[in-house]
Structures are given as C-alpha cells and as structure tokens.
Design a protein around this motif. Structure first.
Motif, short mmCIF file in Angstrom:
data_model
loop_
_atom_site.label_atom_id
_atom_site.label_comp_id
_atom_site.label_asym_id
_atom_site.label_seq_id
_atom_site.Cartn_x
_atom_site.Cartn_y
_atom_site.Cartn_z
N HIS A 1 8.26 52.40 44.98
CA HIS A 1 9.67 52.44 44.59
C HIS A 1 10.32 51.07 44.74
O HIS A 1 11.53 50.97 44.95
N ALA A 2 9.53 50.02 44.60
CA ALA A 2 10.04 48.66 44.78
C ALA A 2 11.11 48.31 43.76
O ALA A 2 12.03 47.54 44.05
N ASP A 3 10.99 48.87 42.55
CA ASP A 3 11.97 48.56 41.51
C ASP A 3 13.37 49.02 41.89
O ASP A 3 14.37 48.47 41.41
N TYR A 4 13.44 50.03 42.74
CA TYR A 4 14.75 50.55 43.13
C TYR A 4 15.57 49.50 43.85
O TYR A 4 16.80 49.45 43.72
N LYS A 5 14.90 48.62 44.59
CA LYS A 5 15.61 47.57 45.32
C LYS A 5 16.37 46.68 44.35
O LYS A 5 17.54 46.35 44.58
N ALA A 6 15.70 46.28 43.25
CA ALA A 6 16.36 45.44 42.26
C ALA A 6 17.49 46.19 41.57
O ALA A 6 18.58 45.66 41.32
N GLU A 7 17.25 47.48 41.27
CA GLU A 7 18.27 48.28 40.61
C GLU A 7 19.49 48.44 41.52
O GLU A 7 20.64 48.35 41.09
N ALA A 8 19.24 48.71 42.80
CA ALA A 8 20.33 48.88 43.74
C ALA A 8 21.13 47.60 43.89
O ALA A 8 22.37 47.63 43.99
N ALA A 9 20.45 46.46 43.87
CA ALA A 9 21.14 45.18 43.98
C ALA A 9 22.04 44.95 42.78
O ALA A 9 23.18 44.48 42.91
N ARG A 10 21.55 45.30 41.58
CA ARG A 10 22.35 45.15 40.37
C ARG A 10 23.57 46.07 40.41
O ARG A 10 24.68 45.67 40.08
#
Length: 430
Positions: free
Chosen positions: A410-419
C-alpha cells in the motif's frame, strides 16, 4: 482447492506414525530411565537401538533436499536422503513432534538437519566426505554457532566474532552462546558464523567456517539451562573461540557469503520446527482433554464447565489453522522456492510457537499443581516451546518483515495521502 493428501504424502506420514507407535512410544520408560540416570551428557542407548531399526526400514534422513536443491559445488547426488519435498517432510515432522526424542531416531534432529543441508548445498567434495557422510550415517553430531551474548544477535550483522586470514589458515576469536548440540559427546564439528571483513557492505561482512570441536582454542565454558532444565544430552552451550586456527579450506562457499548460507539453512529449518511444534501442541490438547474429563470440581466434571469447553475448542481451531498455514508455506517452498515463501515462513514461525504455548498454558492450568511439576512433562514441554520464540529469529524480526510487506503493498497510498493533504491545505489558505 484440493486439500487431499497425495498417496506419497500419506504413505510417508503413516509409516512414520506407525513406527513411532510400534518402536518409540513403548520405549518411553527406557528413554526416561536412561536420560535421567548417570552422566547427563551422554549417548542414550535406547535411541541408538531405535535408530538402527529405523534405518533398516528406510526411515532415515527424510529432510535432505530433493534434486531441485542440488549442491552449488558439484552436480553429484551421492549424498541423498529419502528425497521428500518440504510438504512431505512437514507431515512426517508433525508426527515426530509428538514424542520428544523421535526425531533423532530418524536422524532428523536439529541442528544436524540444517547443518547437513549446508554441507549438501555449499560444501566441497572433501567437506562432504569428512563431515556430511558421518552425519548422514548418524555416527556423529554437529553444532551451529551464530548467536553471541555481547550483542543483539536478532540482527546478525551485529555479530562480532572475527575470522581473519593468516597465510593458509583462518584465525577465529569470539564468544558464542545457545550453541545447540555442543553438550553431546558425539559433537565433532561446528559451523561458525563471524566477520571476515568488517569494512564490507553490511550483509557481505559475514562468513561461515567449519571448526572441528577438538581444535585447540575451542572451549565450552558452560552449558546453559532453559527455564531451569539442562536439556541434556543435547543441550546448549556458551563457547569461547580463542585463537582457533583452521585451514582456509574450511571456509564455506567464500568470504562474505555467510548470510547467503544462513538463508539457505534457516528457511527449511523454520518449517521443521513449526511442524514439530504442531505435533507437540496435539499432545498438549490431548493431555488437557483427558485431565478435564477425569476430575470433578464443584459437583461436575471440570470439562463440563463452559470456560474449559471454550479453551478446548479454541485449541482445536488454532491447531487446524496453524497446520494449514504451515502446509501452505511448505508447498510454496516446493513450488516457487524459499524466497517466494518468505512471508508464509515468517508468519508460521510467529504463529506456531505462540499457538502451542497457549495450549500448554491451558493444559498446565487444567492439571493444577501437577501441571507445574515434572510428573506430566507439561512444564518441560512449555519451556522447550518458549525457546522457539527466539530460535531462528525472534518473533519481532519476523513480524517486522510481515508488516513491511503489508506496508509495501500500500505504498502508493502514502503519495496519495500527501497529495490530498496538500490540496486540503491550499483550499484552507484560499
């Protein structure tokens, strides 16, 4: 999804189970008499007697890797066992776990199993002739020296034992403990892990080397107890290595390849431990069920009190779930290799001893005062099981690997959450 065992899987499991019932369990009283009388660190005659019977029947060296796990050094298959897969052996190991000394009767006890795999996969022809052959014949025992008292050995890069080149020899200096098997008088060789190059990359500093136990400078300083039990005749020792000189030919595979060897050794070993643990758990549940039905408290059998019905039900559920996870891990190792099964190996390594410890804790509770005595062997079994939360890596290390794998999915979630957070801040500022 078909959970039916194959004919071959059933055949070997049932042969091992039948042998234990016919040749091992009836000799339990002899084993206890011989192991608890006289010198603690000795060869136990009844085990040697049963070993000969097992070998004559072809029930021997089950764990040795099949042809797909051939040596890194040569392409000969002279040093072979029964050629069971991990899944086939796992079923046999569960049966062996039901009687504490059964594994050695089939020449399938640690740390020899892991050490033999190391020799088979990474040893030279000369090393195999000198050490693997007598190990496979069951005439000698071996030890594995990795853990150290001065550092947190859960991170093996901390290991401080030095292995330094000096001409045609390596000189070894260090202190090891929980060195399994060094108390056995038949222990003739140890595989030692230490640093050959402290300046190399973190996982390339370590190497593994063969040290005959009679080499000058090898000293067993003491034998360690486990919750008060000495675990003779096998046992675990604290070993000092002081200016121990061995030929350069004793190095396994090459300098800096200690972690590679360790991973090849520990994956299958963890499965072996876990399946034996399931067998031990079955004995704990059996003892608990029998005791609960044989005693009366407050006007009815203890087994009729609802709290005990819940505990017994939970034990059966946990054993079945743990067995399925262990068999899945073994099957993945066979089909896709040890690396692909890393998550399953880590999960079962955490789950199996935790599950068994809870069952034995309940079984001890069911036996009351008798449970903490040695009359029912529950306390000794609990103490042995508790060590498995450390052996081959502590729970925390395996749990860390499991969690990091989940985070990675779920690493992509970190970038999504930051955006999303950034967008929210902009909206507020406007």
């Amino acid at each position: 999804m078909d959970f039916t065992l194959s004919e071959r899987e059933t055949y070997f499991r049932d042969r091992v189970a039948a042998f234990i019932e016919k040749e091992i369990r009836p000799r339990q009283h002899l084993y206890h008499e011989q192991s608890h009388s006289g010198e603690r660190w000795k060869v136990i005659p009844v085990i040697e007697e049963v070993k000969e019977i097992a070998r004559a029947q072809g029930l021997w060296n089950f764990f040795m890797p099949p042809h797909s796990g051939q040596s890194h050094v040569d392409d000969t298959f002279e040093f072979e066992g029964t050629q069971l897969t991990n899944l086939e052996y796992a079923l046999c190991a569960e049966e062996m776990g039901k009687v504490g000394w059964a594994s050695e009767c089939f020449n399938c006890s640690a740390p020899d199993t892991g050490n033999m795999e190391v020799f088979h996969r990474y040893g030279t022809r000369e090393q195999k002739e000198q050490w693997l052959r007598p190990l496979m014949d069951g005439t000698i025992r071996s030890a594995f020296l990795m853990t150290e008292p001065a550092v947190a050995s859960s991170d093996a890069t901390n290991i401080e034992t030095r292995i330094e080149r000096d001409g045609d020899h390596y000189v070894i200096n260090g202190r090891k403990w929980w060195s399994s098997g060094v108390g056995d008088p038949r222990c003739k060789v140890a595989i030692v892990m230490g640093k050959t190059d402290p300046e190399a990359k973190r996982h390339a500093q370590q190497s593994q080397i063969l040290v005959p136990m009679d080499t000058p400078g090898v000293r067993i300083e003491r034998m360690l107890s486990v919750y008060g039990y000495d675990h003779a005749p096998h046992g675990h020792g604290e070993v000092v290595l002081e200016n121990v000189r061995v030929p350069v030919e004793n190095l396994l595979l090459g300098e800096g390849r200690g972690f590679e060897i360790a991973q090849g050794r520990l994956g299958p070993g963890r499965i072996h431990h876990c399946m034996r643990t399931i067998g031990v758990a079955e004995t704990g549940l059996e003892a608990m069920a029998k005791r609960l039905q044989s005693r009366v408290a407050f006007g009815k059998r203890i087994s009729d009190h609802s709290i005990w019905e819940m505990r017994v039900a939970r034990a059966r559920i946990d054993i079945e779930m743990t067995r399925l996870l262990c068999l899945k891990a073994a099957d993945m190792m066979d089909r896709a290799g040890n690396k692909s099964a890393q998550q399953e190996i880590a999960m079962i390594k955490v789950q199996a001893p935790t599950m068994a410890l809870q069952i034995f804790d309940d079984a001890i509770q069911a036996h009351g005062g008798g449970g903490v005595s040695d009359d029912f062997h529950l306390a000794h079994a609990w103490a042995s099981l508790r060590t498995l939360r450390f052996a081959d890596g502590p729970d925390e290390v395996h749990a860390r690997a499991i969690a990091r794998h989940e985070f990675g999915k779920h690493a992509d979630y970190k970038a999504e959450a930051a955006r999303d957070f950034s967008s929210g801040d902009m909206a507020v500022s406007r």
